[in-house]
Design an enzyme around this catalytic site. Structure first.
Site: not given
Lengths: 341, 222
Positions: B171-175
């Site tokens: 999941h990219p939300c923290g990238t």
């Protein structure tokens, strides 16, 4: 003016699709087979949430085993995380009332649909979309992630049960107010960068561009049809392109229409488009005869409405978005395929 | 310039992603001949209409093989990549050519989060797809812990944006948060900052699966 916004939002939340649901033949074990269930599905809701209403109709007829509900329309398994209203607007060119769907409780097509284990999966998908919308608007999902658990539960319940007042009360805490919209009389409650405690004038002055969450479901056709009834129906999701791109919205006093917004997320069709006043080109497209290479919008539907393309985009967003803060747009575009593709 | 700002907040623009992706694939091929090649899958015409001057697509590498090393005690399983993995203690291992999993990895750009996203799927040698539990169970022990402890990413199943099928992804939300930290010390004005972004990004997400970038590739962006 405030009332205008509330009315429009209430209309959207009250919107529902009459469904006639048939149990798939392969799962009928009783004679006579159960009659179809007639239910009203909220537009802003999701099909698996109908499970508790449907099971009583069909549970006696089902073969033994574990139930995993899924729906199909004319052989096309339905993506359960797409709001019901959007599925209807997209797949039924000519609206079918009631909409005839087939329900299954067995044989979940896991190679096509992501798994759905009931209400929790739908809730997770909703919160995930909300986080994504928050990220698009603020550059961070923190305000959604930091919601208290009771708030999250209540927000989800308000969506499931169509309780608009509760929804507005809780969602306003997220400060996802999107666009300055002089047309709805609804002031932008917060600066788009989500800075708390920033001086208001300073914040408004700093806000020149926003990103608006948009999901576009596009069907490109190259045959013409005059009557929506003649529109060929879908037998595969590969025929529909899903475009999940935010609209870059520049608020500098320019008149930004719905058409401008659609063009800006489809540079493949509209390579020259940018955020400019588009009153002239809008007229151009409607008056001039179709050029061969010119894409033509055959149908654009949002919440079951076919809005005029010249409507200010800010009005459309503020009044027609879904509870996940996304604007879902169904679009049929006719474009000539180039030779050799 | 937009790109300088982009690397400072941990994000990457769509155009810069495309540029960086092509370079990434070339360097990988040059320095990494053991592993399958990355290919840029062009999707510019996927809307059924020849796109004018717009490029759209993603990076793909197929059939990356991860061998399982099993001890004579049946209840112990580890996964290693072809590059290197040290067994912490000396136990007899039993491996066969078939004993492993096949992974496909796609690097897809997310317009919502303005970052690349790693999509993947896995299957056993007999072609059976692996589910999330099986995948997590077979990750290198270090990374499995990182995933469960961290808020930076997690494995989730979502529809592949281009292929219309369920795939797994990180999941990219923290990238953008962790990319901001990684790039914090870097000079934002260097020429190959887009390349640096993607290589730095991959050096983190690849670790989840035990995929390491060759030293020469890391060196090439300073």
């Amino acid at each position: 003016m405030e009332r205008g916004v509330k009315e429009a939002q209430q209309y959207v939340w009250d919107g529902a699709i009459p469904l006639q649901i048939h149990l798939h033949d392969s799962e009928v074990t009783t004679l006579p087979p159960p009659s179809p269930a007639l239910i009203l599905a909220p537009r802003i809701g999701y099909l698996p949430l109908l499970s508790s209403q449907l099971k009583p109709f069909f549970s006696e007829a089902l073969p033994p085993g574990v139930d995993t509900i899924w729906f199909e329309y004319k052989g096309l398994p339905l993506k359960w995380y797409i709001p019901t209203g959007v599925l209807f607007d997209l797949l039924c060119a000519e609206p079918e009332r009631p909409w005839n769907l087939t329900v299954h409780f067995r044989g979940y097509p896991g190679n096509i649909l992501i798994p759905c284990d009931g209400e929790d999966s739908v809730k997770w998908s909703y919160i995930n979309s909300l986080k994504e919308a928050a990220y698009i608007i603020h550059g961070s999902s923190k305000n959604v992630m930091n919601m208290s658990h009771p708030d999250q539960v209540e927000l989800w319940r308000s969506v499931m049960n169509g309780k608009l007042e509760t929804y507005n009360r809780i969602s306003s805490k997220l400060k996802l107010g999107i666009i300055e919209d002089e047309f709805s009389g609804k002031p932008n409650p917060s600066p788009s960068k989500g800075q708390h405690g920033v001086d208001e004038t300073e914040a408004t002055a700093a806000v020149k561009a926003s990103r608006i969450p948009v999901r576009l479901y596009l069907w490109t056709i190259n045959e013409d049809f005059d009557d929506l009834e003649e529109a060929p129906h879908f037998d595969s999701w590969d025929q529909i392109s899903y475009i999940n791109r935010p609209v870059e919205f520049n608020t500098e006093g320019k008149y930004f229409t719905l058409l401008d917004a659609v063009k800006s997320v489809l540079p493949e069709f509209y390579p020259d488009s940018s955020n400019r006043t588009n009153a002239e080109s809008t007229n151009e497209e409607r008056i001039e005869p179709e050029k061969e290479s010119h894409p033509v919008i055959k149908l654009l539907r949002i919440q079951g409405i076919e809005p005029k393309m010249e409507i200010p985009f800010s009005w459309v967003v503020n009044n027609l978005m879904n509870p996940d803060y996304f604007l879902h747009i169904c679009l049929y575009i006719k474009a000539r395929k180039t030779i050799g593709t | 310039m937009v790109s300088i700002k982009a690397t400072c907040d941990g994000s990457l623009s769509s155009i810069n992603f495309q540029i960086a992706a092509i370079t990434f694939a070339e360097k990988w091929k040059k320095f990494n001949s053991d592993l399958p090649e990355w290919l840029w899958i062009d999707c510019s015409n996927r809307l059924g209409f020849a796109a004018h001057g717009v490029r759209d697509g993603y990076l793909s590498v197929q059939n990356v093989f991860f061998q399982i090393q099993r001890s004579l005690k049946e209840d112990y399983g580890e996964c290693s990549s072809l590059n290197d993995y040290e067994e912490p203690f000396d136990i007899a291992t039993l491996t066969t050519g078939d004993d492993g999993y096949w992974y496909d990895f796609h690097v897809v750009y997310s317009s919502s989060y303005s970052v690349p996203v790693l999509y993947f799927r896995a299957r056993s040698s007999d072609g059976q797809p692996l589910n999330k539990d099986e995948i997590e169970k077979n990750l290198p022990t270090g990374s499995a812990k990182v995933l469960t402890d961290s808020k930076w990413t997690f494995i989730t199943q979502e529809e592949h944006p281009y292929l219309n099928r369920p795939w797994y992804m990180l999941h990219p939300c923290g990238t953008s948060e962790w990319m901001k930290l990684i790039l914090a010390g870097e000079n934002p004005a260097i020429e190959n900052r887009n390349e640096q972004y993607l290589i730095s990004w991959f050096s983190v997400v690849g670790q989840v699966f035990g995929l390491k970038l060759p030293f020469e590739m890391l060196k090439s962006v300073g």
